[in-house]
Design an enzyme around this catalytic site. Sequence first.
Site, PDB file in Angstrom:
ATOM      1  N   ASP A  14       0.877  -1.161   0.000  1.00 22.63           N
ATOM      2  CA  ASP A  14       0.000   0.000   0.000  1.00 22.63           C
ATOM      3  C   ASP A  14       0.923   1.222   0.000  1.00 22.63           C
ATOM      4  O   ASP A  14       2.109   1.111   0.351  1.00 22.63           O
ATOM      5  CB  ASP A  14      -0.891  -0.034   1.239  1.00 22.63           C
ATOM      6  CG  ASP A  14      -1.736   1.207   1.379  1.00 22.63           C
ATOM      7  OD1 ASP A  14      -2.337   1.638   0.388  1.00 22.63           O
ATOM      8  OD2 ASP A  14      -1.779   1.762   2.502  1.00 22.63           O
ATOM      9  N   ASP A  16       0.217   5.147   0.969  1.00 26.07           N
ATOM     10  CA  ASP A  16       0.165   6.050   2.116  1.00 26.07           C
ATOM     11  C   ASP A  16       0.101   5.262   3.420  1.00 26.07           C
ATOM     12  O   ASP A  16      -0.786   4.428   3.607  1.00 26.07           O
ATOM     13  CB  ASP A  16      -1.068   6.956   2.017  1.00 26.07           C
ATOM     14  CG  ASP A  16      -1.069   7.798   0.755  1.00 26.07           C
ATOM     15  OD1 ASP A  16      -0.752   8.982   0.847  1.00 26.07           O
ATOM     16  OD2 ASP A  16      -1.386   7.258  -0.323  1.00 26.07           O
TER      17      ASP A  16
END
Length: 228
Positions: A14, A16
Amino acid sequence: MSKTSNLFDCVLFDLDGTLLDTSYDFSYALNLLCEQHQLTPPSYDRVRNTVSQGGAAVTALAFNPNDTDAFEQHRQAFLALYKQHIHLHTQIFPGLLAGLVHLAKVNMPWGIVTNKPQGLTEHLLEHFSFPSAPKTVICGDTLAVRKPHPEPMLLAASECGVDPKRCLYLGDHPRDIEAGINAGMQTGAVLFGYMPPEKMTNLDQADYVFRTPFDITQFLTKKANPLL
C-alpha cells in the site's frame, strides 16, 4: 511475528502509511486551506489518523460535509494544495529503505497497490528514486473497482508475473488485509501506519504483523527469495 513460513516471490505495498509517510503533507495542505478561511486547523494527529480514509475525510476535519456544494469546493481546493506540496515532507518510512535495497539485490519484483488516484500517485512517485523501479503501480482509478476488491491485486500480480499465492501484500488498513485475502495473497498488517492498531479489526486474519518499518526490512532480508 508470523503464523506461516511460506515464502513469496513478489512484495506489494500500500502507498500512504505503508511505503511512504505522506501524512505531513496532508496536514500541511489542510493547514494552508484553513489559514485561507481563517479557521483553526485540526491537529496533526487527527489528520494522520484520517489520511487512509481519503481526501474527503481529511477535508471534513475542518469543513462541514453536509454543505454539499461548498464542501466539494473545499475538497477540490484541499487536493490542489496537496498536489502542489505533495513531496515537501513525504519520505520513505525510516528503516524501510534497506528492505527495498534487498529486494533490488535479489531481483525480486515489487509494486504498489493504492486507492490513491493515479494523477496524485504518479505526481508523488516521480519525486522518488527507489533502489529498483516498481514493476506495477495500481491506483484507485486504474480499474472500475478498487481495494478491497481483488481485481487491482490480481492485476498487480499479473504485471509482476507472479502467482497471487506467491505475493505478499503489506498495508495499514483493514481493507488492505481484506483485499489481499480476497486475491489469495499472503498479507502483512502494518501497525506503524495511519490506522490506530485497535481499529485493525481483522488483524488476526493477517499472516504477518509488523510494528515498525525496520521489522519489515528484517523480515524481507530473512524471508525473501529471488525468483528462480
